[in-house]
Design a protein around this motif. Structure first.
Motif, PDB file in Angstrom:
ATOM      1  N   ASN A 159       0.826  -1.215   0.000  1.00  0.00           N
ATOM      2  CA  ASN A 159       0.000   0.000   0.000  1.00  0.00           C
ATOM      3  C   ASN A 159       0.858   1.263   0.000  1.00  0.00           C
ATOM      4  N   GLU A 177       1.688   6.338  -7.074  1.00  0.00           N
ATOM      5  CA  GLU A 177       0.635   7.292  -7.449  1.00  0.00           C
ATOM      6  C   GLU A 177       1.181   8.717  -7.523  1.00  0.00           C
ATOM      7  N   LYS A 185       2.449   1.550  -3.415  1.00  0.00           N
ATOM      8  CA  LYS A 185       1.447   2.004  -4.379  1.00  0.00           C
ATOM      9  C   LYS A 185       1.203   3.508  -4.246  1.00  0.00           C
ATOM     10  N   ALA A 186       1.203   4.018  -3.016  1.00  0.00           N
ATOM     11  CA  ALA A 186       1.002   5.450  -2.798  1.00  0.00           C
ATOM     12  C   ALA A 186       2.143   6.259  -3.419  1.00  0.00           C
ATOM     13  N   LYS A 209       3.041   8.838 -10.722  1.00  0.00           N
ATOM     14  CA  LYS A 209       2.090   8.922 -11.837  1.00  0.00           C
ATOM     15  C   LYS A 209       1.556  10.352 -11.968  1.00  0.00           C
ATOM     16  N   TYR A 210       1.178  10.956 -10.858  1.00  0.00           N
ATOM     17  CA  TYR A 210       0.703  12.333 -10.872  1.00  0.00           C
ATOM     18  C   TYR A 210       1.766  13.259 -11.468  1.00  0.00           C
TER      19      TYR A 210
END
Length: 150
Positions: A13, A20, A16-17, A23-24
């Motif tokens: 988790n 993210e 994954k954060a 990705k942003y």
């Protein structure tokens, strides 16, 4: 040497954060050139061989010139970088080495000459993001686990 831990497996988790955030940042208005300079320079400061190798290859693929990459560790003295890029690199140095003096007012004002407030926020987040990856790679010895040389 083998990798100490696999954070992706142990803390999926959290991993994954961080992905993210990456990705942003890939979708922000900052140029690929700016992102690459930040990633390589912060990785040089942190001596993260894994990230230097990865982001140098990425920069070359995106059209960065080898001589600029070679000169990046001496960017202050190099004529190969624009004043805008030097402001970006100064911010990268100061934020990566935050305990020295933080982001100085002089560097912040230089950023404001070339970037919007939103872009400055994105720059700060980009610098923080690569520093997270550097710390993960170095702490877990990711380079040593994947390199055929070491």
């Amino acid at each position: 040497m083998k990798q100490r831990l696999n954070i992706q497996e142990l803390e999926p988790n959290a991993y994954k954060a961080i992905l993210e955030i990456s990705k942003y940042l890939g979708e922000t208005a900052l140029s690929n050139n700016s992102k690459n300079l930040i990633k390589i320079r912060a990785s040089q400061i942190n001596t993260c061989a894994y990230c230097i190798e990865m982001h140098t290859a990425e920069a070359l693929k995106n059209g960065e010139k080898q001589n600029r990459i070679f000169a990046l560790s001496a960017w202050k003295e190099s004529p190969l970088f624009s004043e805008k890029e030097k402001a970006l690199l100064a911010a990268t140095d100061e934020i990566t080495q935050i305990s020295n003096n933080g982001l100085t007012e002089d560097t912040f004002q230089k950023l404001k000459e070339y970037f919007t407030d939103n872009e400055i926020a994105q720059i700060i987040i980009q610098i923080g993001e690569i520093n997270i990856w550097n710390r993960i790679a170095i702490s877990t010895q990711m380079f040593h686990a994947t390199s055929n040389v070491l």
